[in-house]
Design an enzyme around this catalytic site. Structure first.
Site, PDB file in Angstrom:
ATOM      1  N   LYS A  53       0.912  -0.874   0.007  1.00  0.00           N
ATOM      2  CA  LYS A  53       0.033   0.071   0.044  1.00  0.00           C
ATOM      3  C   LYS A  53       0.891   1.248   0.111  1.00  0.00           C
ATOM      4  O   LYS A  53       0.844   2.410  -0.608  1.00  0.00           O
ATOM      5  CB  LYS A  53      -0.871  -0.148   1.296  1.00  0.00           C
ATOM      6  CG  LYS A  53      -2.042  -1.185   1.139  1.00  0.00           C
ATOM      7  CD  LYS A  53      -2.835  -1.062   2.334  1.00  0.00           C
ATOM      8  CE  LYS A  53      -3.589  -2.358   2.428  1.00  0.00           C
ATOM      9  NZ  LYS A  53      -4.678  -2.528   3.619  1.00  0.00           N
ATOM     10  N   GLN A  97      -4.566  -1.372   9.724  1.00  0.00           N
ATOM     11  CA  GLN A  97      -4.250  -2.551   9.304  1.00  0.00           C
ATOM     12  C   GLN A  97      -5.056  -3.596  10.132  1.00  0.00           C
ATOM     13  O   GLN A  97      -4.465  -3.551  11.534  1.00  0.00           O
ATOM     14  CB  GLN A  97      -2.871  -2.776   8.804  1.00  0.00           C
ATOM     15  CG  GLN A  97      -2.797  -3.941   7.958  1.00  0.00           C
ATOM     16  CD  GLN A  97      -3.374  -4.022   6.721  1.00  0.00           C
ATOM     17  OE1 GLN A  97      -3.444  -3.268   6.107  1.00  0.00           O
ATOM     18  NE2 GLN A  97      -3.825  -5.334   6.273  1.00  0.00           N
ATOM     19  N   ASP A 120     -10.826   3.274   4.402  1.00  0.00           N
ATOM     20  CA  ASP A 120     -11.060   1.850   4.351  1.00  0.00           C
ATOM     21  C   ASP A 120     -12.719   1.846   4.270  1.00  0.00           C
ATOM     22  O   ASP A 120     -13.128   0.611   3.947  1.00  0.00           O
ATOM     23  CB  ASP A 120     -10.707   0.901   5.479  1.00  0.00           C
ATOM     24  CG  ASP A 120      -9.123   0.412   5.143  1.00  0.00           C
ATOM     25  OD1 ASP A 120      -9.187  -0.091   4.233  1.00  0.00           O
ATOM     26  OD2 ASP A 120      -8.361   0.476   6.346  1.00  0.00           O
TER      27      ASP A 120
HETATM   28  N1  GUN Z   1      -7.149  -6.533   6.622  1.00  0.00           N
HETATM   29  C1  GUN Z   1      -7.481  -7.233   5.093  1.00  0.00           C
HETATM   30  N2  GUN Z   1      -7.903  -6.461   4.277  1.00  0.00           N
HETATM   31  C2  GUN Z   1      -7.923  -5.085   4.895  1.00  0.00           C
HETATM   32  C3  GUN Z   1      -8.255  -3.833   4.211  1.00  0.00           C
HETATM   33  O1  GUN Z   1      -8.761  -3.761   3.214  1.00  0.00           O
HETATM   34  N3  GUN Z   1      -7.939  -2.926   5.052  1.00  0.00           N
HETATM   35  C4  GUN Z   1      -7.303  -3.143   6.310  1.00  0.00           C
HETATM   36  N4  GUN Z   1      -7.124  -1.796   6.954  1.00  0.00           N
HETATM   37  N5  GUN Z   1      -7.013  -4.109   6.820  1.00  0.00           N
HETATM   38  C5  GUN Z   1      -7.342  -5.304   6.228  1.00  0.00           C
END
Ligand code: GUN
Length: 281
Positions: A53, A97, A120
């Site tokens: 990311k 995350q 998110d």
């Molecule tokens: N863990 C698995 N997928 C995601 C996501 O799209 N965003 C975040 N913050 N954590 C995750």
């Protein structure tokens, strides 16, 4: 011939557009768009996702603020950090995350995130606004799936979409977005009776369960569009989806590979949400 849906390609074009938007923002405001990335603990998969990311952000020209917290971080410490990021004007998006270490309350952490910075799309506010069909920061993976369908001119209107998985971050919002685009939506989960029989009715099958290669040839209607959200390791340690690609691809009309399907699109939608968040601030 089965169409292999190329998420890397579509995501690259999203990033190119995003790069132009970030440059415009910088020219007009003299400021960079900023994303705070919070990673608690040392889950190796999470560390990989966060790195990817951040790499995407660097490519596009979004500044990232990296917050690595130890496994022993308390809820108070995490909440305090999120509060600080909420108040920081150089931060337009906040990404915490998931999963968090077991002693931390994910719901409480997400509830701390200001909805305007919730890139998110996980907060109750943004999920509720999505449900109501209102403007919202929407969950990245479901958005990425919809963007792939759009890019390949796959019409959802009147189609039977079967979503396997009912998570708050994928299955539930995915169902809402498909419904919004006039699909007839069925949501399956671990208690669904005769899962293959339900999946075989799908014109569009979205697999988001997190079980390696759970869905095989007996789950695919010939010609179906198969979207695999899963990222798992199989017994040999190979990265695989929730769909048995070999078996499914001989029947499907179109299918996403793992890796290179939905994953890069999730990250691309995170970037779009961050830009949106900056523009709306
Ligand atoms: N863990 C698995 N997928 C995601 C996501 O799209 N965003 C975040 N913050 N954590 C995750």
């Amino acid at each position: 011939m089965t169409l292999i849906i190329d998420g890397n390609h579509v995501a690259a074009s999203v990033r190119e557009q995003a790069k132009r938007s970030a440059q415009d923002y910088l020219q007009q405001t003299g400021k960079s768009i900023g994303l705070a990335v919070v990673l608690v603990g040392d889950d190796p998969a999470s560390a990989v996702y966060v790195r990817m990311k951040e790499q995407d952000c660097a490519e596009v020209g979004i500044q990232t603020f990296d917050h690595r917290l130890s496994e022993e971080t308390t809820q108070d410490e995490l909440n305090q950090l999120i509060g600080k990021l909420n108040a920081d004007e150089s931060v337009h998006g906040i990404l915490v995350q998931l999963p968090l270490p077991g002693h931390l309350d994910e719901e409480a952490a997400i509830a701390q995130i200001s909805p305007e910075k919730d890139v998110d799309g996980f907060t109750a506010e943004n999920l509720g606004r999505t449900l109501r069909g209102q403007n919202a920061l929407r969950a990245c993976t479901p958005l990425g799936v919809m963007r792939l369908l759009e890019h390949y001119d796959i019409d959802t209107c009147g189609k039977h979409a079967v979503v396997v998985g009912r998570s708050t971050i994928v299955g539930k919002p995915q169902s809402l977005l498909l419904l919004e685009k006039n699909a007839t939506v069925t949501i399956c989960h671990s208690r669904t009776a005769d899962l293959p029989a339900v999946c075989r009715q799908a014109d569009i099958l979205v697999a988001a369960v997190g079980v390696a290669e759970l869905l095989g040839a007996d789950c695919i209607k010939p010609g179906a569009v198969v979207i695999d959200v899963g990222i798992n390791r199989n017994k040999e340690g190979k990265l695989v989806g929730d769909v048995d690609f070999e078996a499914a691809s001989s029947l499907a009309g179109a299918i996403t590979p793992v890796p290179g399907g939905v994953g890069p699109m999730t990250r691309a939608m995170l970037i779009e949400n961050t830009i949106q968040s900056a523009l709306d601030a």
